[in-house]
Design an enzyme around this catalytic site. Structure first.
Site, PDB file in Angstrom:
ATOM      1  CE  LYS A 126      -1.286  -9.622   7.624  1.00  0.00           C
ATOM      2  NZ  LYS A 126      -1.512 -10.404   7.345  1.00  0.00           N
ATOM      3  CE  LYS A 161       0.049  -5.140   9.794  1.00  0.00           C
ATOM      4  NZ  LYS A 161      -1.575  -4.627   8.429  1.00  0.00           N
ATOM      5  NE  ARG A 211      -8.362  -5.800  -0.803  1.00  0.00           N
ATOM      6  CZ  ARG A 211      -8.291  -6.771  -0.545  1.00  0.00           C
ATOM      7  NH1 ARG A 211      -8.902  -7.799  -1.499  1.00  0.00           N
ATOM      8  NH2 ARG A 211      -7.565  -7.290   0.136  1.00  0.00           N
ATOM      9  NE  ARG A 226     -11.357  -3.805   3.050  1.00  0.00           N
ATOM     10  CZ  ARG A 226     -10.516  -4.959   2.817  1.00  0.00           C
ATOM     11  NH1 ARG A 226     -10.202  -5.814   2.955  1.00  0.00           N
ATOM     12  NH2 ARG A 226      -9.541  -3.905   2.871  1.00  0.00           N
ATOM     13  NE  ARG A 234      -9.748  -8.491  14.000  1.00  0.00           N
ATOM     14  CZ  ARG A 234     -10.486  -9.126  14.184  1.00  0.00           C
ATOM     15  NH1 ARG A 234      -9.833 -10.057  14.004  1.00  0.00           N
ATOM     16  NH2 ARG A 234     -11.653  -9.047  15.274  1.00  0.00           N
ATOM     17  CG  ASP A 274      -5.652  -4.453   1.406  1.00  0.00           C
ATOM     18  OD1 ASP A 274      -7.087  -4.059   1.111  1.00  0.00           O
ATOM     19  OD2 ASP A 274      -6.080  -4.928   2.711  1.00  0.00           O
ATOM     20  CD  GLU A 282      -2.716  -6.760   5.009  1.00  0.00           C
ATOM     21  OE1 GLU A 282      -3.310  -7.598   4.360  1.00  0.00           O
ATOM     22  OE2 GLU A 282      -2.911  -7.201   5.661  1.00  0.00           O
ATOM     23  CG  ASN A 284      -4.611  -7.954   0.214  1.00  0.00           C
ATOM     24  OD1 ASN A 284      -4.354  -8.906   1.003  1.00  0.00           O
ATOM     25  ND2 ASN A 284      -4.936  -7.096   0.252  1.00  0.00           N
TER      26      ASN A 284
END
Length: 315
Positions: A126, A161, A211, A226, A234, A274, A282, A284
């Site tokens: 993050k 978050k 993603r 997503r 979410r 993301d 984000e 990842n």
């Protein structure tokens, strides 16, 4: 080549959607030998080398349930593998952190580790976005409840978050009315003891949390959007989101092509970005996923792209 996968227990894999399994299957198709262990199998002893105790040498059966066969179990010094792939899923807890230090020692002994252990530590998923403010929405990182309240007063619709969450865990939305903001701050912030990330809500989440995979510094031209379901904010698949493969937009390419070479130069062979709308949310690096969903829907063999990049890095 002999490839050692440091991962979660093999019998927990959901092979119909597991990206590590997709990597293994493509590697086996090319004739590479597969070995697997879990992080707790890593051992170092003075005058020795970092070793995977009881590493499992496996072959793939083609069966969707009993998908692997253990051909042998033997200790393996990581430096004796051609490549070590760190594929342990989050959370990035103290044990994950310690594992990266053992993997770093293995590198000093000659092991080739992907993603690079020091890069895993330096890119918390993050917080890594803070390096690229030109691509992110208004964002606050703080332990101070007053700062969170001031951010909400300015932006009116926000997402809060925890920094150590995964799969959408612990994500809250607070709208203009501020309903439950105090309780949410108490839950996440723990009276100033825990740092929280706060971001302006991005309405484009309705179109999906994308993603974007970056392999060897280059973006995969399809992403997985997503899409939140059933009133959820979410989009994470783990939170019930629906995954839809889409071609990258011009903005997606801009973000991925800017970050890709920078991250690859730091030893990050595989990255999952993301992106919601036009904003990076984000980066990842621990165990990026979505290989199978993108491949199944687009026809693009993402695992083949990854093994191509791995072979190129080892050449």
């Amino acid at each position: 080549m002999k490839l050692l996968f440091v991962a979660d227990p093999l019998d927990t894999f959901k092979t119909y959607k597991d990206s590590t399994f997709a990597m293994m299957r493509e590697a086996a198709r090319r004739g590479h030998a597969l070995v697997a262990c879990e992080p707790h199998h890593l051992v170092w002893l003075r005058d020795g080398r970092v070793t995977a105790r009881g590493a499992r040498h496996i072959t793939l059966t083609g069966d969707s349930h009993d998908w692997f066969k253990v051909e042998a179990t033997a200790d393996l010094a990581l430096a004796d593998a051609d490549a070590v792939l760190m594929r342990k899923d989050p959370p990035f807890d103290p044990e994950f952190f310690y594992a990266t230090h053992l993997l770093g020692q293995a590198e000093r002994e000659g092991a080739r580790v992907f993603n690079k252990p020091s890069a895993l530590r330096e890119h918390p998923e993050k917080l890594a976005i803070l390096e690229f403010p030109q691509f992110i929405a208004p964002t606050l990182v703080t332990r101070a409840p007053a700062e969170i309240r001031a951010f909400h007063a300015e932006h009116r619709d926000i997402i809060l978050k925890p920094l150590d969450g995964m799969g959408g865990m612990g994500i809250f939305r607070v709208k203009d009315d501020g309903l439950n903001l105090g309780a949410i701050i108490e839950t996440l912030n723990k009276d100033g003891a825990q740092t929280v990330m706060v971001q302006r809500f991005i309405p484009a989440i309705a179109e999906g949390d994308k993603r974007i995979l970056v392999i060897g510094g280059k973006p995969v031209p399809w992403c997985l959007a997503r899409i939140p379901q059933g009133g959820e904010v979410r989009g994470n698949l783990a939170a019930g989101g629906k995954g839809v493969a889409r071609k990258l937009s011009a903005r997606d390419f801009e973000i991925a092509e800017t970050l890709g070479p920078i991250l690859a130069a730091r030893g990050l062979l595989l990255v999952g970005l993301d992106v919601i709308g036009d904003h990076l949310t984000e980066i990842n690096v621990t165990s990026p996923t979505c290989f199978r969903e993108i491949t199944d829907q687009s026809g693009l063999d993402v695992a083949a792209l990854f093994i191509d990049a791995l072979e190129g890095a080892l050449a």
